[in-house]
Design a protein around this motif. Structure first.
Motif, mmCIF file in Angstrom:
data_model
loop_
_atom_site.group_PDB
_atom_site.id
_atom_site.type_symbol
_atom_site.label_atom_id
_atom_site.label_comp_id
_atom_site.label_asym_id
_atom_site.label_seq_id
_atom_site.Cartn_x
_atom_site.Cartn_y
_atom_site.Cartn_z
ATOM 1 N N ALA A 135 58.033 36.251 40.435
ATOM 2 C CA ALA A 135 58.329 35.315 41.520
ATOM 3 C C ALA A 135 59.395 34.345 41.059
ATOM 4 N N ILE A 136 60.183 33.849 42.003
ATOM 5 C CA ILE A 136 61.142 32.788 41.687
ATOM 6 C C ILE A 136 60.971 31.673 42.710
ATOM 7 N N ASP A 137 61.481 30.484 42.395
ATOM 8 C CA ASP A 137 61.370 29.379 43.350
ATOM 9 C C ASP A 137 62.614 29.327 44.236
ATOM 10 N N SER A 197 66.105 28.512 42.853
ATOM 11 C CA SER A 197 66.787 29.498 42.009
ATOM 12 C C SER A 197 67.379 30.644 42.813
ATOM 13 N N GLY A 217 58.993 29.790 47.328
ATOM 14 C CA GLY A 217 59.697 30.764 46.513
ATOM 15 C C GLY A 217 59.785 32.142 47.129
ATOM 16 N N PHE A 218 60.103 33.080 46.283
ATOM 17 C CA PHE A 218 60.278 34.466 46.710
ATOM 18 C C PHE A 218 59.453 35.381 45.811
#
Lengths: 217, 269
Positions: free
Chosen positions: B10-12, B15, B213-214
């Motif tokens: 996961a990323i925020d 980012s 996030g994603f």
């Protein structure tokens, strides 16, 4: 010609050198301070000498010297601070057998407690540069200003460090550079940036997958 | 049946920009915007389904996944603005500018009288129907391995033309629904990498479950589960990507239990 606190000295000043007790001279403290000052004056003289030359030295050599001087200055202040009590309580006076008339100039220089006019000028100059009127600003405010100044310095240093770590500065060459000097490709200088600028995980992946596969709990 | 090898992370939200440009450069391809609507169906609970078969073997009830592409013009009418930057506008529960009625219409057939014309509705009535097994067990696995059986329903006939009515005749009823919006990168060696946001859709409201996030998913699809050579090849390709991204996006194996779409009322084996 120095003596530790006058209380234990004879009321009648000793007439000859042999009778004087040198045991109370704070030799260790004075010597420590003297050594530090010697180093500092040497460095300052060297820097002054280099700056007055026609061709200036490289910036990094200047920077290295300045940082050495700052360290030495720090060392002087810590040493003085360490012996503060002892040096503060020491009173200096000439012995009776000192040829005061013959060496009047030397004696007044050695015994001078006031700053010499040049030093006063430097201090005033520094105060003016800071832009704070010390007559109207309370000591607390001055402290506050100093502290905020320190904080800004600290922040700037940290910011610079962080930004520097975000990029890789070495080992990357353009195709043109490589074709001009093929030996560049022979050794690998590349250091990946050590930046901590990595994405955070805002949620637990397994929880999201669970909702996707099994529906909301 | 395909075998899907995958790793997740996961990323925020902050980012996202840097991440998409990094992946874009790494893959050499621009990101592809996608959006899916997924409806999960479960065996109709009003039926008394036997827990064991005639040989006294346990019957596992599994959910069906019904998936369909959502036309991107529903989200952003202006085609020139329809790129990966668009996803930055969707950080909340709300799907601004998207009418949730569209997905209802997709499932149940249009309620708009003007669009009831059967011939026209049939034109894009295809759905992807899939059923996934729980990922393979084993502690020394390097990637998650899940077998998925998939087929396409081109059109549904019967008394009512809606897909839900069609599947209810097979004994399946809607369980829950979600919408996925994201970008997909075509990495080297047939590895795909998706950055996506997921919204649960319940009672005409959307709720984002990837808030802040994603979801990052890197996967390789191997057509045949017995093709060991392709599986090894895909595993190595994924592991290489994991190594390449390590320190930036740390791809990990998801918990296999979280990818289990069997019904909970049966005891786990």
């Amino acid at each position: 010609m120095s003596q530790r606190s006058p209380s234990d000295a004879d009321v009648g000043v000793p007439s000859s050198r042999d009778e004087f007790n040198f045991q109370h001279v704070p030799a260790q403290a004075l010597d420590a301070v003297r050594m530090r000052f010697a180093q500092l004056t040497h460095s300052l003289a060297k820097l002054k000498d280099e700056m007055s030359r026609a061709d200036l030295p490289q910036w990094y050599s200047l920077q290295a010297q300045v940082s050495v001087i700052l360290t030495q200055l720090q060392s002087v202040t810590t040493t003085i601070h360490h012996f503060e009590e002892l040096l503060d309580s020491t009173v200096v006076y000439p012995l009776a057998n000192f040829p005061t008339t013959a060496h009047e100039g030397l004696l007044t220089t050695l015994l001078r407690k006031k700053n010499i006019p040049e030093t006063d000028a430097w201090i005033n100059d520094a105060k003016e540069t800071v832009g704070i009127d010390l007559n109207t600003t309370s000591p607390e405010d001055v402290n506050k200003l100093l502290k905020s100044d320190e904080q800004v310095t600290k922040w700037a240093l940290g910011f610079l460090k962080e930004e520097h770590s975000n990029y890789a500065f070495q080992g990357l060459h353009t195709a043109q550079e490589l074709s001009n000097s093929p030996q560049l490709a022979n050794y690998d200088e590349y250091r990946p940036s050590t930046g901590k600028n990595v994405p955070k995980k805002p949620f637990d992946v397994d929880t999201v997958l669970k909702v996707v596969h099994q529906g909301p709990a | 049946m395909v075998l899907q090898l995958s790793l997740v992370s996961a990323i925020d939200d902050e980012s996202y920009d840097l991440c998409t440009s990094t992946l874009c450069n790494l893959s050499g391809n621009p990101p592809v915007l996608f959006s899916h609507f997924t409806a999960m169906l479960k065996p109709n609970p009003t039926f008394d389904i036997e827990q064991t078969n005639s040989k006294n073997q346990l019957i596992e009830q599994n959910r069906l996944k019904l998936c369909k592409e959502v036309p991107l013009d529903q989200l952003e009418p202006d085609g020139s603005k329809r790129d990966y930057e668009m996803l930055k506008n969707y950080q909340d529960d709300k799907l601004d500018g998207f009418n949730l009625q569209v997905v209802e219409d997709m499932l149940h057939g249009s309620t708009d009288l003007d669009r009831m014309d059967v011939d026209e509705a049939k034109s894009d009535d295809s759905w992807i129907l899939s059923i996934a097994d729980i990922p393979a067990a084993g502690s020394n696995r390097k990637v998650s391995t899940q077998s998925i059986t998939e087929n396409t329903i081109l059109s549904s006939g019967g008394s009512s033309p809606s897909i839900i009515a069609f599947l209810s005749e097979f004994g399946y009823v809607p369980d829950y629904q979600f919408l996925t919006l994201g970008v997909k990168f075509n990495m080297n060696h047939s590895v795909y990498l998706e950055l996506s946001k997921v919204w649960l859709i319940q009672g005409g409201e959307s709720k984002q479950i990837t808030k802040g996030g994603f979801l990052v998913k890197a996967f390789v699809n191997v057509t045949k589960g017995t093709d060991i050579k392709s599986i090894n090849h895909g595993t190595n390709a994924l592991l290489n990507l994991q190594k390449e991204l390590s320190g930036y996006i740390d791809l990990t194996i998801p918990d296999r239990k979280s990818m289990d779409s069997r019904l909970e009322n049966l005891s786990d084996i």
